[in-house]
Design a protein around this motif. Structure first.
Motif, PDB file in Angstrom:
ATOM      1  N   ASP A  47       0.808  -1.219   0.000  1.00  0.00           N
ATOM      2  CA  ASP A  47       0.000   0.000   0.000  1.00  0.00           C
ATOM      3  C   ASP A  47       0.841   1.269   0.000  1.00  0.00           C
ATOM      4  O   ASP A  47       0.301   2.359  -0.222  1.00  0.00           O
ATOM      5  CB  ASP A  47      -0.934   0.010   1.217  1.00  0.00           C
ATOM      6  N   LEU A  48       2.115   1.145   0.257  1.00  0.00           N
ATOM      7  CA  LEU A  48       2.987   2.322   0.326  1.00  0.00           C
ATOM      8  C   LEU A  48       3.562   2.652  -1.048  1.00  0.00           C
ATOM      9  O   LEU A  48       3.879   1.751  -1.826  1.00  0.00           O
ATOM     10  CB  LEU A  48       4.153   2.056   1.286  1.00  0.00           C
ATOM     11  N   PRO A  49       3.712   3.951  -1.320  1.00  0.00           N
ATOM     12  CA  PRO A  49       4.409   4.310  -2.563  1.00  0.00           C
ATOM     13  C   PRO A  49       5.894   3.930  -2.464  1.00  0.00           C
ATOM     14  O   PRO A  49       6.438   3.768  -1.361  1.00  0.00           O
ATOM     15  CB  PRO A  49       4.241   5.819  -2.664  1.00  0.00           C
ATOM     16  N   GLY A  50       6.547   3.803  -3.586  1.00  0.00           N
ATOM     17  CA  GLY A  50       7.942   3.396  -3.622  1.00  0.00           C
ATOM     18  C   GLY A  50       8.857   4.262  -2.777  1.00  0.00           C
ATOM     19  O   GLY A  50       9.779   3.770  -2.126  1.00  0.00           O
ATOM     20  N   VAL A  51       8.598   5.553  -2.755  1.00  0.00           N
ATOM     21  CA  VAL A  51       9.435   6.486  -1.978  1.00  0.00           C
ATOM     22  C   VAL A  51       9.362   6.151  -0.494  1.00  0.00           C
ATOM     23  O   VAL A  51      10.379   6.171   0.210  1.00  0.00           O
ATOM     24  CB  VAL A  51       8.991   7.950  -2.236  1.00  0.00           C
ATOM     25  N   GLU A  52       8.154   5.813  -0.014  1.00  0.00           N
ATOM     26  CA  GLU A  52       8.000   5.493   1.408  1.00  0.00           C
ATOM     27  C   GLU A  52       8.628   4.134   1.746  1.00  0.00           C
ATOM     28  O   GLU A  52       9.184   3.967   2.827  1.00  0.00           O
ATOM     29  CB  GLU A  52       6.518   5.521   1.795  1.00  0.00           C
ATOM     30  N   VAL A  53       8.531   3.186   0.841  1.00  0.00           N
ATOM     31  CA  VAL A  53       9.187   1.887   1.064  1.00  0.00           C
ATOM     32  C   VAL A  53      10.699   2.093   1.162  1.00  0.00           C
ATOM     33  O   VAL A  53      11.359   1.545   2.046  1.00  0.00           O
ATOM     34  CB  VAL A  53       8.843   0.882  -0.063  1.00  0.00           C
ATOM     35  N   LYS A  54      11.222   2.927   0.268  1.00  0.00           N
ATOM     36  CA  LYS A  54      12.658   3.214   0.289  1.00  0.00           C
ATOM     37  C   LYS A  54      13.056   3.882   1.607  1.00  0.00           C
ATOM     38  O   LYS A  54      14.041   3.488   2.240  1.00  0.00           O
ATOM     39  CB  LYS A  54      13.030   4.111  -0.891  1.00  0.00           C
ATOM     40  N   ALA A  55      12.284   4.866   2.042  1.00  0.00           N
ATOM     41  CA  ALA A  55      12.575   5.560   3.298  1.00  0.00           C
ATOM     42  C   ALA A  55      12.511   4.584   4.468  1.00  0.00           C
ATOM     43  O   ALA A  55      13.342   4.637   5.387  1.00  0.00           O
ATOM     44  CB  ALA A  55      11.598   6.714   3.506  1.00  0.00           C
ATOM     45  N   PHE A  56      11.523   3.675   4.449  1.00  0.00           N
ATOM     46  CA  PHE A  56      11.379   2.679   5.503  1.00  0.00           C
ATOM     47  C   PHE A  56      12.604   1.770   5.564  1.00  0.00           C
ATOM     48  O   PHE A  56      13.164   1.513   6.633  1.00  0.00           O
ATOM     49  CB  PHE A  56      10.104   1.861   5.253  1.00  0.00           C
ATOM     50  N   LEU A  57      13.056   1.295   4.398  1.00  0.00           N
ATOM     51  CA  LEU A  57      14.227   0.411   4.362  1.00  0.00           C
ATOM     52  C   LEU A  57      15.498   1.149   4.789  1.00  0.00           C
ATOM     53  O   LEU A  57      16.359   0.567   5.468  1.00  0.00           O
ATOM     54  CB  LEU A  57      14.388  -0.198   2.971  1.00  0.00           C
ATOM     55  N   ILE A  58      15.604   2.407   4.398  1.00  0.00           N
ATOM     56  CA  ILE A  58      16.761   3.203   4.837  1.00  0.00           C
ATOM     57  C   ILE A  58      16.741   3.354   6.351  1.00  0.00           C
ATOM     58  O   ILE A  58      17.776   3.213   7.019  1.00  0.00           O
ATOM     59  CB  ILE A  58      16.783   4.569   4.124  1.00  0.00           C
ATOM     60  N   ALA A  59      15.553   3.623   6.919  1.00  0.00           N
ATOM     61  CA  ALA A  59      15.434   3.750   8.376  1.00  0.00           C
ATOM     62  C   ALA A  59      15.818   2.432   9.058  1.00  0.00           C
ATOM     63  O   ALA A  59      16.519   2.434  10.082  1.00  0.00           O
ATOM     64  CB  ALA A  59      14.008   4.156   8.756  1.00  0.00           C
ATOM     65  N   LEU A  60      15.383   1.309   8.493  1.00  0.00           N
ATOM     66  CA  LEU A  60      15.763   0.001   9.056  1.00  0.00           C
ATOM     67  C   LEU A  60      17.274  -0.199   9.017  1.00  0.00           C
ATOM     68  O   LEU A  60      17.857  -0.773   9.932  1.00  0.00           O
ATOM     69  CB  LEU A  60      15.086  -1.135   8.288  1.00  0.00           C
ATOM     70  N   SER A  61      17.897   0.271   7.941  1.00  0.00           N
ATOM     71  CA  SER A  61      19.342   0.074   7.804  1.00  0.00           C
ATOM     72  C   SER A  61      20.129   0.885   8.829  1.00  0.00           C
ATOM     73  O   SER A  61      21.296   0.586   9.074  1.00  0.00           O
ATOM     74  CB  SER A  61      19.799   0.432   6.386  1.00  0.00           C
ATOM     75  N   HIS A  62      19.493   1.883   9.428  1.00  0.00           N
ATOM     76  CA  HIS A  62      20.177   2.714  10.429  1.00  0.00           C
ATOM     77  C   HIS A  62      19.965   2.214  11.861  1.00  0.00           C
ATOM     78  O   HIS A  62      20.506   2.792  12.803  1.00  0.00           O
ATOM     79  CB  HIS A  62      19.734   4.178  10.312  1.00  0.00           C
ATOM     80  N   LEU A  63      19.182   1.172  12.025  1.00  0.00           N
ATOM     81  CA  LEU A  63      18.963   0.623  13.366  1.00  0.00           C
ATOM     82  C   LEU A  63      20.254  -0.001  13.886  1.00  0.00           C
ATOM     83  O   LEU A  63      21.086  -0.472  13.101  1.00  0.00           O
ATOM     84  CB  LEU A  63      17.861  -0.437  13.340  1.00  0.00           C
ATOM     85  N   PRO A  64      20.433  -0.025  15.220  1.00  0.00           N
ATOM     86  CA  PRO A  64      21.638  -0.635  15.788  1.00  0.00           C
ATOM     87  C   PRO A  64      21.755  -2.099  15.352  1.00  0.00           C
ATOM     88  O   PRO A  64      20.784  -2.844  15.382  1.00  0.00           O
ATOM     89  CB  PRO A  64      21.426  -0.542  17.299  1.00  0.00           C
ATOM     90  N   GLY A  65      22.937  -2.475  14.924  1.00  0.00           N
ATOM     91  CA  GLY A  65      23.204  -3.848  14.525  1.00  0.00           C
ATOM     92  C   GLY A  65      22.947  -4.128  13.051  1.00  0.00           C
ATOM     93  O   GLY A  65      23.322  -5.183  12.549  1.00  0.00           O
ATOM     94  N   ALA A  66      22.303  -3.211  12.361  1.00  0.00           N
ATOM     95  CA  ALA A  66      21.976  -3.448  10.946  1.00  0.00           C
ATOM     96  C   ALA A  66      23.242  -3.535  10.096  1.00  0.00           C
ATOM     97  O   ALA A  66      23.344  -4.389   9.208  1.00  0.00           O
ATOM     98  CB  ALA A  66      21.058  -2.352  10.419  1.00  0.00           C
ATOM     99  N   ALA A  67      24.220  -2.675  10.362  1.00  0.00           N
ATOM    100  CA  ALA A  67      25.460  -2.679   9.576  1.00  0.00           C
ATOM    101  C   ALA A  67      26.216  -3.996   9.775  1.00  0.00           C
ATOM    102  O   ALA A  67      26.737  -4.569   8.810  1.00  0.00           O
ATOM    103  CB  ALA A  67      26.335  -1.494   9.957  1.00  0.00           C
ATOM    104  N   GLU A  68      26.247  -4.470  11.036  1.00  0.00           N
ATOM    105  CA  GLU A  68      26.943  -5.732  11.310  1.00  0.00           C
ATOM    106  C   GLU A  68      26.234  -6.903  10.625  1.00  0.00           C
ATOM    107  O   GLU A  68      26.867  -7.804  10.076  1.00  0.00           O
ATOM    108  CB  GLU A  68      27.031  -5.991  12.827  1.00  0.00           C
ATOM    109  N   LEU A  69      24.915  -6.888  10.666  1.00  0.00           N
ATOM    110  CA  LEU A  69      24.141  -7.940  10.020  1.00  0.00           C
ATOM    111  C   LEU A  69      24.363  -7.922   8.508  1.00  0.00           C
ATOM    112  O   LEU A  69      24.565  -8.969   7.893  1.00  0.00           O
ATOM    113  CB  LEU A  69      22.650  -7.762  10.338  1.00  0.00           C
ATOM    114  N   ALA A  70      24.359  -6.727   7.932  1.00  0.00           N
ATOM    115  CA  ALA A  70      24.580  -6.605   6.485  1.00  0.00           C
ATOM    116  C   ALA A  70      25.981  -7.065   6.105  1.00  0.00           C
ATOM    117  O   ALA A  70      26.176  -7.660   5.046  1.00  0.00           O
ATOM    118  CB  ALA A  70      24.348  -5.161   6.051  1.00  0.00           C
ATOM    119  N   ALA A  71      26.964  -6.805   6.975  1.00  0.00           N
ATOM    120  CA  ALA A  71      28.341  -7.205   6.688  1.00  0.00           C
ATOM    121  C   ALA A  71      28.487  -8.727   6.673  1.00  0.00           C
ATOM    122  O   ALA A  71      29.353  -9.267   5.981  1.00  0.00           O
ATOM    123  CB  ALA A  71      29.293  -6.592   7.717  1.00  0.00           C
TER     124      ALA A  71
END
Length: 98
Positions: free
Chosen positions: A65-89
């Motif tokens: 239901d979200l436009p693409g811009v909001e999905v992108k913003a949501f995923l960017i916000a998730l990527s800034h959560l603590p531990g996200a960088a370590e998990l991605a690595a």
């Protein structure tokens, strides 16, 4: 003697035309193969995008239901959560075998 030279010249011309024809055929075949490869790469990318979109929608039910811009913003916000960088690595790099 003159007839021999003319015959040889005609043979060489015919041979040259055959070689040029073969070159054109090989160039066309190369174009066909390159187009086929691009098509397969495009299909693979499309399939990957559809699969990942389905995963996203399955995990986050509001995503469709979200436009693409909001999905992108949501995923960017998730990527800034603590531990996200370590998990991605820890994720395998693109092209690596699991």
């Amino acid at each position: 003697m003159h007839k021999e030279i003319t015959t040889q010249a005609k043979q060489k011309k015919d041979e040259r035309e055959e070689v040029l024809k073969e070159i054109r055929q090989l160039e066309n075949r190369q174009k066909i193969l390159e187009n086929k490869q691009r098509n397969e790469e495009r299909k693979a990318r499309t399939r990957r995008l559809i699969e990942r979109g389905a995963i996203l929608e399955g995990i986050f039910p509001l995503a469709p239901d979200l436009p693409g811009v909001e999905v992108k913003a949501f995923l960017i916000a998730l990527s800034h959560l603590p531990g996200a960088a370590e998990l991605a690595a820890k994720l395998p790099k693109s092209g690596d075998k699991p």
